[in-house]
Design an enzyme around this catalytic site. Sequence first.
Site, PDB file in Angstrom:
ATOM      1  NE  ARG A 285      -3.953  -0.127   2.127  1.00 34.09           N
ATOM      2  CZ  ARG A 285      -4.391  -0.472   3.204  1.00 34.09           C
ATOM      3  NH1 ARG A 285      -4.333  -0.122   4.339  1.00 34.09           N
ATOM      4  NH2 ARG A 285      -5.183  -1.640   3.007  1.00 34.09           N
ATOM      5  CB  ALA A 286       3.987   2.124   2.024  1.00 33.77           C
TER       6      ALA A 286
END
Length: 649
Positions: free
Chosen positions: A276-277
């Site tokens: 997600r980052a």
Amino acid sequence: MITRYPFSAVVGHDDLKLALLLNAVSPAIGGVLVRGEKGTAKSTVVRSLAALLPRVAVVAGCRFSCDPAAPDPSCPDGPHEGGLSPQTRPARLVELPVGASEDRVAGSLDLERALTEGVKAFEPGLLAAAHRGVLYVDEVNLLHDHLVDLLLDAAAMGVAHVEREGVSVRHAARFLLVGTMNPEEGELRPQLLDRFGLAVEVRASRDPAERAEVVRRRLAFDADPGGFAAAYTGGERDLARRIAAARERLPGVALPDAALRGITAVCAAFDVEGMRADLVMARTAVALAAWEGRDEVTSGDVRTAARLALPHRRRRDPFDDPGHGLDEERLEQALSEADGGSDDGGPDDDGPDDDGPGGGGASGADPADAPPNEGGGTGGRAPVSPTAPYRTRLLAPEAVGRGGPAGRRGRTTGESGRTAGARRPDGRLRRLHLTATLAAAAPHQRGRGRSGSGLVLRREDLREAIREGRESNLVLFCVDASGSMAARARMRAVKGAVLSLLLDAYQRRDKVGLVTFRGEDATVALPPTSSVELASDRLARLATGGRTPLAAGLRRAERVLAAERLRDPRRRPLLVVVTDGRHTSGPDPVAAAARLAGVASVVVDCEHGPVRLGLAGRLAAALGGTPIRIEELAADHLAAVVRDVRKVA
Ligand SMILES: [Zn+2]
């Protein structure tokens, strides 16, 4: 209509403003978490954002803000057929109060009408109101667990879903999530932390001239909000235009391979979980390029995106402060390595240095490795560092509570949880117990003149489910820090035990407090708080030695509990006394223990050695509580034993 403080009049707070603007350009970034102490105007800045957002086109009369170009097929006010009369309205900022009911947030389904009149009556909640706008949660760290779950589900799916006993309603709910919090009041659940695309830390400026300007503007605004806002209409209009232009530019912005490599290298270097980052960083960098009127992402965009997207995503154990910024050196190193590593000509570090903390596969950082705290104690010897925390057994009040705040410890009846029975509703029916309702209606069917196959249901037949779930408690530790406990190895074990229990309290969202006793008296080392970090900090500095005033410790605990009963009456306490049961100073503890007999308690018995006196067991009996030996505290105490044996070997 209240006049909001204009966004363009906000002095300083550059990262916060940028994070909000980038989300306004690209809502897919996933929102902003704003951390900072009180009095930093966090809320003012957030609330001022909505005025800059482009107006939204909606289907006239639809309470769920359907887009006329693509109406939600499952819209409860639908279906919307062609030939719609569109209208536009300003984008909304909807505030979600921390104590809101589930119905208020998700919407409420009127089951009485559904069952007795056969209509589906759904009242939209805050998630519907926030669709296509901003959902703002002030003090997001204090949000109830069931609201957090609702929010996470909606944020993940873009859909809100309400279900009551088989009758269900769903509608689109996509919003820009913004949360503010004061970390001193407790940390956010890690699952929720990760949901926020970006995170920024705000603090008041240290520059006197800037502070003066903040005060000057605030005074001018308070004296004449309308006049003040009017002076900034130009600035507001420019920002709104720039957002609209950046939104248009956004789809055409290129993310070159080199920039993408930079992003993935940085995420790998900071050991963030999942992917997600990387995605958030990419979206942020692209939005930044669009915001600055460029068509291609640069390494500068990547750097800024890292600063906004990564600090709250690094792996950490719960006692770490997520507020610390990024390690700039590590960031630069990762970027230059991704770039081929040679073209900036700087003094080249010789390769990655064994990737620092987070590697190695150890379960959580060991606080015993932290540098020793100097000067923490009042006399006595240097503080002893605790053993590594472990997972503890669940200690909880035995009796079932009634409607305590949502949590994960004591059992309680309340809004959520599994069904434990049925009753007639006191007010409006909330959770239908279907079989109990049918059972209540069945005997009256002939008397009510039922002829066909349909059931004749009356209001008085309705039964609601009694739910039993978990509550959050106040866990008050009463810890013996006297000489009898102060043998270093022993104190290490005691601190390790209390630290483990604190970790458990953190995960269960409890309030915690710490009373210690040694020498002549007892002290409140930490008044009840939701900040487990503070508690673990006090514990680490705890000084030890001296005589054992056990009765004084119990009396002090009793006073803390009495004060807390007034302050927070719904929260049930659990007293955890950590002691070997000895007392060598002050009165006999039995009388003091008897005064605490109404309080749920556990005595963690720290006695050791070949000859045991069983004093802690006697204390537990006087308290009406449960004794547990310190070795048995670990959830899997065999594993703990094995680990200790290994340490010795
Ligand atoms: Zn609609």
